[in-house]
Design a protein around this motif. Structure first.
Motif, PDB file in Angstrom:
ATOM      1  N   UNK A  63       0.902  -1.304  -0.066  1.00 38.16           N
ATOM      2  CA  UNK A  63      -0.101   0.061   0.057  1.00 38.16           C
ATOM      3  C   UNK A  63       0.817   1.153   0.075  1.00 38.16           C
ATOM      4  N   UNK A  64       2.201   1.202  -0.618  1.00 36.09           N
ATOM      5  CA  UNK A  64       2.948   2.414  -0.455  1.00 36.09           C
ATOM      6  C   UNK A  64       2.549   3.267  -1.502  1.00 36.09           C
ATOM      7  N   UNK A  65       1.979   4.544  -1.117  1.00 36.22           N
ATOM      8  CA  UNK A  65       1.303   5.118  -2.295  1.00 36.22           C
ATOM      9  C   UNK A  65       2.063   5.760  -3.466  1.00 36.22           C
ATOM     10  N   UNK A  66       3.167   6.293  -3.124  1.00 36.72           N
ATOM     11  CA  UNK A  66       4.230   6.809  -3.969  1.00 36.72           C
ATOM     12  C   UNK A  66       4.635   5.598  -5.053  1.00 36.72           C
ATOM     13  N   UNK A  67       4.821   4.474  -4.376  1.00 38.05           N
ATOM     14  CA  UNK A  67       5.402   3.269  -5.559  1.00 38.05           C
ATOM     15  C   UNK A  67       4.075   2.947  -6.357  1.00 38.05           C
ATOM     16  N   UNK A  68       2.985   3.131  -5.973  1.00 39.77           N
ATOM     17  CA  UNK A  68       1.695   2.690  -6.403  1.00 39.77           C
ATOM     18  C   UNK A  68       1.474   3.662  -7.527  1.00 39.77           C
ATOM     19  N   UNK A  69       1.768   4.890  -7.302  1.00 35.40           N
ATOM     20  CA  UNK A  69       1.411   6.145  -8.226  1.00 35.40           C
ATOM     21  C   UNK A  69       2.505   6.117  -9.127  1.00 35.40           C
ATOM     22  N   UNK A  70       3.755   6.006  -8.891  1.00 31.22           N
ATOM     23  CA  UNK A  70       4.756   6.035  -9.765  1.00 31.22           C
ATOM     24  C   UNK A  70       4.984   4.703 -10.863  1.00 31.22           C
ATOM     25  N   UNK A  71       4.522   3.586 -10.071  1.00 29.83           N
ATOM     26  CA  UNK A  71       4.548   2.490 -11.184  1.00 29.83           C
ATOM     27  C   UNK A  71       3.565   2.615 -11.910  1.00 29.83           C
ATOM     28  N   UNK A  72       2.429   2.846 -11.670  1.00 27.09           N
ATOM     29  CA  UNK A  72       1.168   3.179 -12.601  1.00 27.09           C
ATOM     30  C   UNK A  72       1.538   4.123 -13.715  1.00 27.09           C
ATOM     31  N   UNK A  73       2.307   5.304 -13.457  1.00 25.01           N
ATOM     32  CA  UNK A  73       2.505   6.241 -14.388  1.00 25.01           C
ATOM     33  C   UNK A  73       3.645   5.660 -15.294  1.00 25.01           C
TER      34      UNK A  73
END
Length: 194
Positions: A63-73
Motif C-alpha cells: 500500500x505504499x502510495x508513492x510506489x503505486x502512483x509512480x509504477x502506474x505512471x
C-alpha cells in the motif's frame, strides 16, 4: 546531460550506500530510499530498473502510495495503460487525497477513452486543489472529447481567471472555440491573451 548524469549517479551511490547500511533505519525510511532509487533510474532512462525497484517496494509494502502512483505512471508511459490504471486506482484508494495520483489516473483513463471516470478524477483534483492548472487543462479537453463543449469552455474560462498569465488556457480555449466555430470569441480571447 553529462552533468545531470554525474549528479544522478552520485545521488544513486549515496542512496545505495544508505540502503546497504540501513539495518538500523526503520522500514518506512528504507522503502523511501527504494522509491527514490527507482525515480533516479527512471530519470536516467533505465525504466526496467525503475519498474523493478517500484515492484520491490510494493512486495514489502503493497500500500505504499508513492510506489503505486509512480509504477502506474511508468507502466502507462511504457504503453501498458491498463495495468498502469490498476496501480493508480490502488494509489487513490490507499490515499484518497493524493492529487498527483488522481491527475495521473485521469490522464491514463482519458487515453483509454474512459472519459466519465477521467472527468471524476480531474474533478477530485480540483476539489482538493481548486487552482490546479493541469487538472483544469485536462478536464477541459476531456469535456471537449466527450462532446460537452460548453463545459470545456467553462473550465477554460475558470482556468484563465485563476491563471491569467498562463498561455496554455488561452490556447486551449481557442481550440475549443474553434470546434464550436466561434470565430468572434476566438478573436476576443486572442486579444485578451496579448
Amino acid at each position: 546531460v553529462d552533468g545531470l548524469t554525474g549528479k544522478v549517479s552520485a545521488t544513486r551511490t549515496r542512496l545505495e550506500q544508505t540502503r546497504a547500511g540501513a539495518r538500523d533505519v526503520p522500514p518506512p525510511q528504507r522503502l523511501w530510499v527504494l522509491v527514490r532509487l527507482a525515480e533516479l533510474s527512471w530519470r536516467v532512462g533505465n525504466l526496467g530498473d525503475a519498474e523493478r525497484r517500484y515492484r520491490e517496494v510494493l512486495a514489502k509494502e503493497p500500500t505504499q502510495p508513492d510506489a503505486l502512483n509512480l509504477l502506474g505512471l511508468l507502466l502507462g508511459t511504457r504503453g501498458d495503460r491498463k495495468n498502469g490504471i490498476v496501480f493508480l486506482r490502488r494509489a487513490v484508494a490507499v490515499q484518497p487525497g493524493f492529487i498527483e495520483a488522481h491527475r495521473n489516473l485521469a490522464n491514463l483513463l482519458w487515453a483509454e477513452g474512459a472519459l466519465g471516470e477521467a472527468r471524476q478524477h480531474c474533478e477530485k483534483v480540483l476539489e482538493l486543489a481548486p487552482g490546479d492548472l493541469p487538472a483544469h487543462l485536462s478536464l477541459a479537453l476531456i469535456s471537449r472529447d466527450a462532446g460537452d463543449l460548453a463545459a470545456a469552455v467553462e473550465v477554460m474560462e475558470r482556468a484563465i481567471a485563476l491563471h491569467p498569465t498562463a498561455a496554455r488556457p488561452y490556447l486551449n480555449l481557442c481550440d475549443i472555440l474553434k470546434a464550436r466555430d466561434d470565430g468572434e470569441r476566438i478573436v476576443a480571447v486572442t486579444a485578451a491573451a496579448a
